[in-house]
Design a protein around this motif. Structure first.
Motif, PDB file in Angstrom:
ATOM      1  N   GLY A 202      24.550  33.362  32.590  1.00 10.51           N
ATOM      2  CA  GLY A 202      25.711  33.936  31.914  1.00 10.51           C
ATOM      3  C   GLY A 202      25.716  35.439  31.773  1.00 10.51           C
ATOM      4  N   ARG A 203      24.881  36.146  32.527  1.00 15.49           N
ATOM      5  CA  ARG A 203      24.805  37.596  32.372  1.00 15.49           C
ATOM      6  C   ARG A 203      25.852  38.310  33.227  1.00 15.49           C
ATOM      7  N   ILE A 204      27.104  38.013  32.968  1.00 15.61           N
ATOM      8  CA  ILE A 204      28.190  38.667  33.688  1.00 15.61           C
ATOM      9  C   ILE A 204      28.213  40.163  33.390  1.00 15.61           C
ATOM     10  N   ASP A 205      27.855  40.545  32.161  1.00 17.62           N
ATOM     11  CA  ASP A 205      27.816  41.967  31.816  1.00 17.62           C
ATOM     12  C   ASP A 205      26.839  42.717  32.709  1.00 17.62           C
ATOM     13  N   LEU A 206      25.665  42.138  32.916  1.00 14.24           N
ATOM     14  CA  LEU A 206      24.665  42.751  33.779  1.00 14.24           C
ATOM     15  C   LEU A 206      25.113  42.727  35.232  1.00 14.24           C
ATOM     16  N   ALA A 207      25.745  41.633  35.641  1.00 15.69           N
ATOM     17  CA  ALA A 207      26.220  41.532  37.016  1.00 15.69           C
ATOM     18  C   ALA A 207      27.248  42.618  37.330  1.00 15.69           C
ATOM     19  N   ARG A 208      28.121  42.889  36.393  1.00  9.30           N
ATOM     20  CA  ARG A 208      29.129  43.934  36.609  1.00  9.30           C
ATOM     21  C   ARG A 208      28.471  45.301  36.753  1.00  9.30           C
ATOM     22  N   ALA A 209      27.387  45.510  36.006  1.00  7.82           N
ATOM     23  CA  ALA A 209      26.692  46.801  36.085  1.00  7.82           C
ATOM     24  C   ALA A 209      25.921  46.946  37.387  1.00  7.82           C
ATOM     25  N   VAL A 210      25.301  45.872  37.845  1.00  3.81           N
ATOM     26  CA  VAL A 210      24.463  45.924  39.042  1.00  3.81           C
ATOM     27  C   VAL A 210      25.298  45.873  40.314  1.00  3.81           C
ATOM     28  N   PHE A 211      26.404  45.136  40.274  1.00  2.92           N
ATOM     29  CA  PHE A 211      27.271  44.985  41.445  1.00  2.92           C
ATOM     30  C   PHE A 211      28.679  45.474  41.089  1.00  2.92           C
ATOM     31  N   PRO A 212      28.862  46.777  40.886  1.00  8.34           N
ATOM     32  CA  PRO A 212      30.134  47.300  40.370  1.00  8.34           C
ATOM     33  C   PRO A 212      31.309  47.117  41.320  1.00  8.34           C
ATOM     34  N   HIS A 213      31.051  46.861  42.598  1.00  7.85           N
ATOM     35  CA  HIS A 213      32.150  46.701  43.552  1.00  7.85           C
ATOM     36  C   HIS A 213      32.846  45.346  43.406  1.00  7.85           C
ATOM     37  N   VAL A 214      32.212  44.385  42.723  1.00  8.76           N
ATOM     38  CA  VAL A 214      32.791  43.053  42.563  1.00  8.76           C
ATOM     39  C   VAL A 214      33.822  43.078  41.439  1.00  8.76           C
ATOM     40  N   GLU A 215      35.045  42.709  41.739  1.00 10.48           N
ATOM     41  CA  GLU A 215      36.111  42.733  40.742  1.00 10.48           C
ATOM     42  C   GLU A 215      36.247  41.405  39.999  1.00 10.48           C
ATOM     43  N   ASN A 216      36.091  40.301  40.715  1.00 12.11           N
ATOM     44  CA  ASN A 216      36.291  38.989  40.111  1.00 12.11           C
ATOM     45  C   ASN A 216      35.041  38.131  40.294  1.00 12.11           C
ATOM     46  N   TRP A 217      34.500  37.684  39.177  1.00 18.13           N
ATOM     47  CA  TRP A 217      33.262  36.919  39.219  1.00 18.13           C
ATOM     48  C   TRP A 217      33.510  35.422  39.040  1.00 18.13           C
ATOM     49  N   THR A 218      32.764  34.625  39.773  1.00 17.29           N
ATOM     50  CA  THR A 218      32.673  33.189  39.562  1.00 17.29           C
ATOM     51  C   THR A 218      31.283  32.917  39.004  1.00 17.29           C
ATOM     52  N   ASP A 219      31.200  32.548  37.736  1.00 22.10           N
ATOM     53  CA  ASP A 219      29.913  32.397  37.069  1.00 22.10           C
ATOM     54  C   ASP A 219      29.417  30.958  37.207  1.00 22.10           C
ATOM     55  N   LEU A 220      28.438  30.767  38.084  1.00 14.66           N
ATOM     56  CA  LEU A 220      27.815  29.463  38.283  1.00 14.66           C
ATOM     57  C   LEU A 220      26.378  29.471  37.770  1.00 14.66           C
ATOM     58  N   SER A 221      26.088  30.369  36.841  1.00 17.13           N
ATOM     59  CA  SER A 221      24.706  30.576  36.401  1.00 17.13           C
ATOM     60  C   SER A 221      24.323  29.836  35.127  1.00 17.13           C
ATOM     61  N   THR A 222      25.278  29.206  34.439  1.00 14.53           N
ATOM     62  CA  THR A 222      24.987  28.715  33.089  1.00 14.53           C
ATOM     63  C   THR A 222      24.754  27.219  32.974  1.00 14.53           C
ATOM     64  N   GLY A 223      25.326  26.407  33.812  1.00 15.27           N
ATOM     65  CA  GLY A 223      25.247  24.968  33.615  1.00 15.27           C
ATOM     66  C   GLY A 223      26.218  24.460  32.569  1.00 15.27           C
ATOM     67  N   ILE A 224      27.161  25.293  32.154  1.00 17.22           N
ATOM     68  CA  ILE A 224      28.185  24.886  31.186  1.00 17.22           C
ATOM     69  C   ILE A 224      29.365  24.285  31.943  1.00 17.22           C
ATOM     70  N   ALA A 225      29.902  23.172  31.454  1.00 13.48           N
ATOM     71  CA  ALA A 225      31.058  22.554  32.100  1.00 13.48           C
ATOM     72  C   ALA A 225      32.191  23.576  32.202  1.00 13.48           C
ATOM     73  N   PRO A 226      32.781  23.748  33.384  1.00 15.80           N
ATOM     74  CA  PRO A 226      33.791  24.797  33.566  1.00 15.80           C
ATOM     75  C   PRO A 226      35.204  24.421  33.115  1.00 15.80           C
ATOM     76  N   TRP A 227      35.348  23.242  32.508  1.00 14.13           N
ATOM     77  CA  TRP A 227      36.671  22.816  32.026  1.00 14.13           C
ATOM     78  C   TRP A 227      36.588  22.639  30.512  1.00 14.13           C
ATOM     79  N   PRO A 228      37.020  23.632  29.745  1.00 20.01           N
ATOM     80  CA  PRO A 228      36.835  23.595  28.286  1.00 20.01           C
ATOM     81  C   PRO A 228      37.807  22.657  27.581  1.00 20.01           C
ATOM     82  N   TYR A 229      37.346  22.141  26.455  1.00 23.35           N
ATOM     83  CA  TYR A 229      38.222  21.358  25.598  1.00 23.35           C
ATOM     84  C   TYR A 229      39.299  22.284  25.054  1.00 23.35           C
TER      85      TYR A 229
END
Length: 343
Positions: A17-44
């Motif tokens: 879930g370190r999207i904040d760090l990902a944005r800093a390390v890979f600044p050219h990426v505008e839209n992130w798909t976060d597959l790092s957490t194991g959290i169900a991607p369809w929220p209640y």
């Protein structure tokens, strides 16, 4: 992006879930798909009234939430304690259990969730593999593990864990089973087991896709529950978490649909990874663990394509990949893996 792949991966190996760090390390990426957490991607779906945030939480609502959760878990409501996230509950349990014995000995099963090692504070627990549980239980006061395990998905034999719980309970000890990913298959949960010494942790956010609400549950004998309630105080759960949790656990139809979504997507993910020649180590309904020779390079390659995954510092070949949310995310992952194979 600066640094070698290994140096870059190290920053992401502690938690997902370190999207904040990902944005800093890979600044050219505008839209992130976060597959790092194991959290169900369809929220209640969350629906809140003003009272949920403007007023102090109602103790009656807390009791209702615990009762609804108990029905979902198949356990007596008197054994259920709602907590502001299972990660905090681990650390409180570590504090509680660690001060019960002058000579305290805890063991954790590895590989596993990093919180199991951190929950004891300055104390360093012994580490063992699942195959070593029979050796470790007689010599320790507490044994902590995840079931299904994170990150390899292993589901420990319930007969072995019952024996371990009975063994440590003879000395007043406990077996802590972290069932953060158990909601996808409730029939395989240990929540309803009444073994002496058993403590089960359950997470709300992973199955219901609402990790930010910080809601979890401790299922334990009443003496543990009483002590835990004294530590967390009179208003342990926020108004929004109370309202959402009560609605979610009362919505059996949505839960059935969510289990179907998880089963379909997890099967699709395994098939996708296999088609791209990636070796599967294990999986749950929430994520798949793979083994890749050049793991660090693959992690960076996927990140540069806007796909964040989860590496591990203790196993240089492992990468955990969660479930894409929609067809756009599936296509992004597929295309990134296709370009990886062509390198």
């Amino acid at each position: 992006m600066q640094g070698t792949p290994r140096a870059l991966v190290g920053e992401f190996a502690r938690h997902g879930g370190r999207i904040d760090l990902a944005r800093a390390v890979f600044p050219h990426v505008e839209n992130w798909t976060d597959l790092s957490t194991g959290i169900a991607p369809w929220p209640y779906p969350v629906s809140l009234t003003a009272a949920a945030t403007e007023q102090l939480p109602d103790p009656g609502d807390l009791s209702k939430l615990e009762a609804a959760a108990a029905v979902s878990f198949g356990v007596d409501p008197t054994r259920v304690v709602a907590v502001p996230g299972s990660d905090l509950a681990m650390r409180l349990l570590g504090l509680m259990l660690g001060r019960r014995s002058f000579v305290f000995r805890a063991a954790i099963v590895r590989p596993g969730y990093s919180g199991h090692a951190a929950m004891w504070g300055a104390y360093k627990p012994a580490a063992c593999a699942f195959d070593d549980i029979r050796l470790m239980a007689p010599a320790h006061d507490v044994l902590a593990l995840a079931r299904p395990n994170n990150p390899d998905g292993l589901v420990a034999d319930p007969l072995l864990l019952e024996w371990a719980a009975l063994t440590v309970a003879k000395r007043g000890g406990h077996v802590i089973v972290d069932e953060a990913f158990a909601d996808a298959d409730p029939a395989n949960s240990l929540a309803g087991s009444d073994w002496p010494g058993l403590i089960v942790l359950r997470s709300f956010g992973k199955f219901f896709g609402l990790a930010g609400l910080r809601l979890g549950f401790v299922l334990a004998q009443q003496d543990i529950g009483t002590e835990l309630r004294a530590l967390i105080g009179d208003w342990p759960i926020s108004g929004p978490a109370l309202a959402t949790g009560l609605a979610a656990y009362s919505d059996a139809e949505w839960q059935i649909a969510q289990r179907g979504r998880l089963a379909t997507a997890s099967k699709r993910l395994v098939e996708l990874l296999t088609r791209h020649g990636i070796a599967i180590v294990g999986c749950t309904a929430f994520f798949t663990l793979v083994s890749v020779r050049h793991r660090d390079r693959l992690f960076v390659h996927l990140a540069q394509a806007g796909v964040l995954t989860r590496p591990f510092d203790y196993e240089p070949r492992w990468l955990r990949i969660g479930l894409p949310r929609d067809e756009r995310d599936w296509a992004k992952l597929d295309e990134a893996l296709s370009s990886w194979r062509m390198r």
